[in-house]
Design a protein around this motif. Structure first.
Motif, short mmCIF file in Angstrom:
data_model
loop_
_atom_site.label_atom_id
_atom_site.label_comp_id
_atom_site.label_asym_id
_atom_site.label_seq_id
_atom_site.Cartn_x
_atom_site.Cartn_y
_atom_site.Cartn_z
N ARG A 1 0.83 -1.21 0.00
CA ARG A 1 0.00 0.00 0.00
C ARG A 1 0.86 1.25 0.00
N ASN A 2 0.35 2.30 -0.63
CA ASN A 2 0.99 3.62 -0.67
C ASN A 2 2.39 3.59 -1.27
N LEU A 3 2.64 2.66 -2.16
CA LEU A 3 3.92 2.56 -2.86
C LEU A 3 3.82 3.38 -4.14
N THR A 4 4.81 4.22 -4.39
CA THR A 4 4.75 5.11 -5.55
C THR A 4 5.80 4.74 -6.59
N PRO A 5 5.56 5.13 -7.85
CA PRO A 5 6.57 4.88 -8.88
C PRO A 5 7.91 5.55 -8.56
N SER A 6 7.87 6.74 -7.96
CA SER A 6 9.14 7.41 -7.65
C SER A 6 9.93 6.63 -6.60
N GLN A 7 9.25 6.01 -5.65
CA GLN A 7 9.95 5.18 -4.67
C GLN A 7 10.61 3.98 -5.36
N LEU A 8 9.86 3.33 -6.25
CA LEU A 8 10.39 2.15 -6.94
C LEU A 8 11.54 2.49 -7.87
N ARG A 9 11.52 3.67 -8.45
CA ARG A 9 12.63 4.07 -9.35
C ARG A 9 13.94 4.25 -8.60
N THR A 10 13.88 4.52 -7.31
CA THR A 10 15.11 4.70 -6.54
C THR A 10 15.61 3.39 -5.92
N ALA A 11 14.79 2.34 -5.99
CA ALA A 11 15.15 1.04 -5.42
C ALA A 11 15.83 0.17 -6.48
N VAL A 12 16.46 -0.90 -6.02
CA VAL A 12 17.13 -1.86 -6.91
C VAL A 12 16.22 -3.07 -7.05
N LEU A 13 15.71 -3.28 -8.27
CA LEU A 13 14.79 -4.38 -8.56
C LEU A 13 15.43 -5.35 -9.54
N ASP A 14 14.86 -6.53 -9.66
CA ASP A 14 15.27 -7.45 -10.71
C ASP A 14 14.03 -8.17 -11.23
N GLU A 15 14.24 -9.08 -12.16
CA GLU A 15 13.11 -9.76 -12.80
C GLU A 15 12.32 -10.66 -11.85
N THR A 16 12.84 -10.95 -10.67
CA THR A 16 12.12 -11.80 -9.72
C THR A 16 11.35 -11.00 -8.67
N THR A 17 11.46 -9.67 -8.72
CA THR A 17 10.72 -8.81 -7.79
C THR A 17 9.24 -8.86 -8.16
N LYS A 18 8.38 -9.02 -7.15
CA LYS A 18 6.93 -9.05 -7.38
C LYS A 18 6.33 -7.73 -6.91
N LEU A 19 5.74 -7.00 -7.86
CA LEU A 19 5.17 -5.70 -7.57
C LEU A 19 3.64 -5.79 -7.46
#
Length: 152
Positions: free
Chosen positions: A120-138
């Motif tokens: 909840r309350n997760l924003t695109p700008s927060q996700l752009r600053t994090a390190v994700l990979d193809e196994t991350t579930k959004l």
């Protein structure tokens, strides 16, 4: 055993809390944080309510800060991470399903393989600053490919 009790036991096992002396070795989360994170637990009601009241009114002195911590495979499902500093922490393969990310700092946070389904309350700008990979579930409203393309 409640989530709070499991979290406390985890910190004892990790050696973060000196069980014999009851003192803090590596500054584990204050019990107020555990109350705040696991606000759905039914233990320590008075303590939890007092902490919540202070937090809601802005009087809370502490914020959940695990900057740079190694928290792989941690289960913080349904946790209230509002205003938390998770920057540069490693949450690889962590369970963060349904967690509240309002005003949470995710700069440099490693979320490879993390499960953020229903967060909840997760924003695109927060996700752009994090390190994700193809196994991350959004959460369903986000496309992982968009964020991976931005990182690449």
């Amino acid at each position: 055993m409640t989530k709070k009790q499991r979290a406390r036991e985890y910190w004892y096992r990790r050696g973060s809390i000196d069980a014999e002396e009851g003192g803090d070795r590596h500054a584990p989360p204050h019990s107020g944080f555990l109350d705040h994170l696991f606000s759905g637990d039914q233990s320590d009601t008075e303590s939890r309510n007092a902490y919540r009241e202070g937090f809601a009114s802005g009087r809370a002195q502490r914020k959940f800060d695990v900057q740079g911590a190694y928290l792989r495979r941690t289960d913080l499902s349904l946790a209230n991470l509002e205003g938390a500093n998770l920057s540069n922490a490693d949450f690889s393969n962590a369970n963060l399903r349904g967690a509240n990310f309002k005003d949470t700092n995710l700069t440099g946070t490693v979320l490879k393989g993390a499960d953020l389904t229903d967060a909840r309350n997760l924003t695109p700008s927060q996700l752009r600053t994090a390190v994700l990979d193809e196994t991350t579930k959004l959460p369903g409203e986000f496309s992982l490919e968009d964020f991976l393309r931005d990182q690449g």
